[in-house]
Scaffold this motif. Structure first.
Motif, mmCIF file in Angstrom:
data_model
loop_
_atom_site.group_PDB
_atom_site.id
_atom_site.type_symbol
_atom_site.label_atom_id
_atom_site.label_comp_id
_atom_site.label_asym_id
_atom_site.label_seq_id
_atom_site.Cartn_x
_atom_site.Cartn_y
_atom_site.Cartn_z
ATOM 1 N N VAL A 33 0.555 3.461 -8.385
ATOM 2 C CA VAL A 33 -0.534 4.304 -7.901
ATOM 3 C C VAL A 33 -0.244 4.724 -6.468
ATOM 4 O O VAL A 33 0.028 3.893 -5.603
ATOM 5 C CB VAL A 33 -1.891 3.582 -7.976
ATOM 6 C CG1 VAL A 33 -3.004 4.493 -7.474
ATOM 7 C CG2 VAL A 33 -2.182 3.136 -9.400
ATOM 8 N N HIS A 34 -0.315 6.046 -6.218
ATOM 9 C CA HIS A 34 -0.033 6.586 -4.897
ATOM 10 C C HIS A 34 -1.204 7.469 -4.469
ATOM 11 O O HIS A 34 -1.612 8.370 -5.214
ATOM 12 C CB HIS A 34 1.254 7.412 -4.906
ATOM 13 C CG HIS A 34 2.432 6.684 -5.492
ATOM 14 N ND1 HIS A 34 3.262 5.889 -4.739
ATOM 15 C CD2 HIS A 34 2.899 6.607 -6.764
ATOM 16 C CE1 HIS A 34 4.208 5.376 -5.510
ATOM 17 N NE2 HIS A 34 3.997 5.789 -6.752
ATOM 18 N N ILE A 35 -1.737 7.231 -3.293
ATOM 19 C CA ILE A 35 -2.841 8.011 -2.749
ATOM 20 C C ILE A 35 -2.273 9.133 -1.887
ATOM 21 O O ILE A 35 -1.534 8.870 -0.928
ATOM 22 C CB ILE A 35 -3.793 7.139 -1.912
ATOM 23 C CG1 ILE A 35 -4.232 5.898 -2.718
ATOM 24 C CG2 ILE A 35 -4.996 7.955 -1.468
ATOM 25 C CD1 ILE A 35 -4.989 6.208 -3.972
ATOM 26 N N MET A 88 0.852 -1.188 0.000
ATOM 27 C CA MET A 88 0.000 0.000 0.000
ATOM 28 C C MET A 88 0.888 1.238 0.000
ATOM 29 O O MET A 88 1.771 1.385 0.836
ATOM 30 C CB MET A 88 -0.904 0.001 1.240
ATOM 31 C CG MET A 88 -1.803 1.226 1.330
ATOM 32 S SD MET A 88 -3.021 1.115 2.660
ATOM 33 C CE MET A 88 -1.963 1.042 4.095
ATOM 34 N N VAL A 89 0.647 2.147 -0.944
ATOM 35 C CA VAL A 89 1.420 3.383 -1.029
ATOM 36 C C VAL A 89 0.472 4.549 -0.775
ATOM 37 O O VAL A 89 -0.227 5.006 -1.675
ATOM 38 C CB VAL A 89 2.112 3.523 -2.396
ATOM 39 C CG1 VAL A 89 2.957 4.790 -2.414
ATOM 40 C CG2 VAL A 89 2.986 2.304 -2.691
ATOM 41 N N HIS A 137 7.294 3.158 -16.038
ATOM 42 C CA HIS A 137 7.984 4.342 -15.535
ATOM 43 C C HIS A 137 7.029 5.457 -15.114
ATOM 44 O O HIS A 137 7.452 6.457 -14.537
ATOM 45 C CB HIS A 137 8.946 4.892 -16.597
ATOM 46 C CG HIS A 137 8.250 5.455 -17.801
ATOM 47 N ND1 HIS A 137 7.839 4.659 -18.859
ATOM 48 C CD2 HIS A 137 7.891 6.728 -18.129
ATOM 49 C CE1 HIS A 137 7.266 5.424 -19.773
ATOM 50 N NE2 HIS A 137 7.276 6.677 -19.354
ATOM 51 N N ILE A 138 5.738 5.303 -15.374
ATOM 52 C CA ILE A 138 4.758 6.352 -15.046
ATOM 53 C C ILE A 138 4.188 6.112 -13.650
ATOM 54 O O ILE A 138 3.733 5.015 -13.336
ATOM 55 C CB ILE A 138 3.630 6.387 -16.088
ATOM 56 C CG1 ILE A 138 4.174 6.807 -17.460
ATOM 57 C CG2 ILE A 138 2.518 7.338 -15.647
ATOM 58 C CD1 ILE A 138 3.131 6.861 -18.550
ATOM 59 N N CYS A 139 4.210 7.160 -12.834
ATOM 60 C CA CYS A 139 3.618 7.118 -11.496
ATOM 61 C C CYS A 139 2.354 7.968 -11.480
ATOM 62 O O CYS A 139 2.341 9.083 -12.001
ATOM 63 C CB CYS A 139 4.601 7.629 -10.441
ATOM 64 S SG CYS A 139 5.982 6.506 -10.108
ATOM 65 N N ILE A 140 1.311 7.440 -10.872
ATOM 66 C CA ILE A 140 0.020 8.129 -10.795
ATOM 67 C C ILE A 140 -0.234 8.526 -9.352
ATOM 68 O O ILE A 140 -0.200 7.690 -8.448
ATOM 69 C CB ILE A 140 -1.117 7.226 -11.305
ATOM 70 C CG1 ILE A 140 -0.853 6.799 -12.760
ATOM 71 C CG2 ILE A 140 -2.460 7.932 -11.193
ATOM 72 C CD1 ILE A 140 -1.839 5.787 -13.289
ATOM 73 N N PHE A 141 -0.485 9.818 -9.138
ATOM 74 C CA PHE A 141 -0.755 10.343 -7.796
ATOM 75 C C PHE A 141 -2.212 10.801 -7.749
ATOM 76 O O PHE A 141 -2.631 11.630 -8.558
ATOM 77 C CB PHE A 141 0.180 11.506 -7.474
ATOM 78 C CG PHE A 141 1.636 11.121 -7.431
ATOM 79 C CD1 PHE A 141 2.229 10.734 -6.241
ATOM 80 C CD2 PHE A 141 2.406 11.143 -8.590
ATOM 81 C CE1 PHE A 141 3.570 10.370 -6.211
ATOM 82 C CE2 PHE A 141 3.742 10.783 -8.567
ATOM 83 C CZ PHE A 141 4.327 10.402 -7.367
#
Length: 378
Positions: free
Chosen positions: A116-118, A1-2, A93-97
């Motif tokens: 995926v980062h919340i 979990m991030v 390589h793509i991070c989703i915030f």
């Protein structure tokens, strides 16, 4: 979990060096949050692309169009309830915030360990089920084996098989217990997911989360503070949050207001500066920018209280205006164009007549002070 609650270190410092794609839902809180983030990007010369999206299809289209140019994607009040990895299929390589005030969040996003980062406000607790109750690896492995041809029995069929027999396959006692545990785990999982997703509600406004980011970067000012206040007030006016939560957030914002708006004796008056004050506000939508008559007819509270859609209700509204001593001609002019005596006495007159017409909650409660005055002075 991030889950990120250190917005400065784990969120902003990670994205500010890259080209950022910002996808924004078209509501007031989202637009205020986007404006705050844009201000920070401009200060750091961060390249960014902003796209307004109002649905899953537009979200997917916008990402597909722009994903090859970016390494970071910020979703403001959108996408939190969708399975983003399955929907967008981003490169590694793509991070989703995700900065989303809408709850509940999709658990696949919350427990995604990679992309995926919340993003939450510091100290905010995310109420979610335990990972093992939703994603038990042993149970998943057994389900995979079951899909190859093994049929699961209901509780009644299992009990019948123990007493003598409708089992399609003769299996040992250990196999039977494993299947029974799997069935119980499934039922528990369904109950947990049902309770988790039963109701929709809103958490901390996205504009507040990003304003606190600006504060931690020591780049906050009255403009950004006003945007955060506007986003929070929109949640109250559209009933996305209750009064208790609104009061709590107001108390949290009060130190920022006092810090950025010291008394006039302590500051030097500047040209085109903005000052934010605590005031008690009426429940009349846009009456300072509209007419008193139109505001009374179109504000939810007064329209429902007077029942202005009926002849009797409209008559009661006119009687209320007459009781206050406001001529109808004045009420149908823009508030700023009313005679000075009516404009200056409007507040005291409306307080005087409110009790007679059973408008017991007319002003905001005295313990609540809305941050709703914005004045520019020379």
């Amino acid at each position: 979990m991030v889950v990120i609650d250190r917005v400065k270190e784990d969120f902003y410092q990670r994205i500010s060096s890259d080209h950022v794609l910002v996808l924004v839902y078209p509501d007031v809180d989202s637009l205020c949050a986007c404006k705050i983030l844009q201000t920070l990007f401009k200060a750091d010369n961060t390249q960014y692309t902003v796209v307004c999206v109002s649905g899953i299809s537009q979200l997917k289209t916008a990402f597909t169009t722009h994903h090859d140019k970016v390494r970071s994607v910020v979703l403001i009040n959108c996408g939190g309830g969708a399975k983003l990895i399955e929907l967008l299929q981003p490169e590694e390589h793509i991070c989703i915030f995700v900065v989303d005030s809408v709850r509940p969040l999709e658990l696949d996003n919350v427990y995604n360990k990679g992309q995926v980062h919340i993003v939450l406000r510091e100290g905010e607790v995310l109420e979610i089920p335990d990972f093992d109750d939703i994603y038990d690896s042993d149970q998943q492995a057994e389900e995979d084996g079951e899909e190859e041809g093994e049929e699961f029995f209901s509780d009644e069929e299992v009990e019948d098989s123990v007493t003598g027999g409708k089992r399609r396959r003769r299996e040992g006692e250990a196999s039977y217990e494993a299947r029974r545990k799997r069935h119980l785990w499934r039922r528990k999982r369904e109950e947990i997911l049902y309770k988790y997703s039963e109701f929709n509600y809103h958490s901390t406004a996205a504009s507040l989360v990003l304003y606190e980011l600006a504060w931690r970067l020591t780049r906050d000012n009255n403009e950004l503070l006003w945007l955060a206040i506007t986003g929070l007030t929109e949640q109250l006016l559209h009933e996305k949050t209750d009064r208790e939560m609104y009061v709590t957030e107001m108390h949290r914002m009060q130190p920022h207001v006092l810090r950025l708006n010291r008394s006039e004796e302590e500051t030097v008056s500047a040209i085109n500066t903005m000052k934010i004050n605590f005031v008690e506000e009426l429940r009349l939508d846009l009456y300072r920018h509209w007419t008193i008559y139109d505001s009374l007819c179109n504000s939810c509270y007064t329209a429902c209280k007077f029942k202005v859609w009926s002849l009797k209700g409209h008559k009661n509204l006119l009687e209320f205006l007459a009781d206050m001593g406001l001529p109808l001609v004045q009420c149908k002019q823009r508030f700023s164009a009313m005679d000075v005596q009516f404009r200056e006495n409007f507040r005291s007159w409306i307080d005087r007549s409110a009790a007679k017409f059973d408008l017991t909650t007319w002003p905001m409660a005295h313990s609540v002070h809305r941050l709703a005055t914005r004045s520019r002075y020379h």
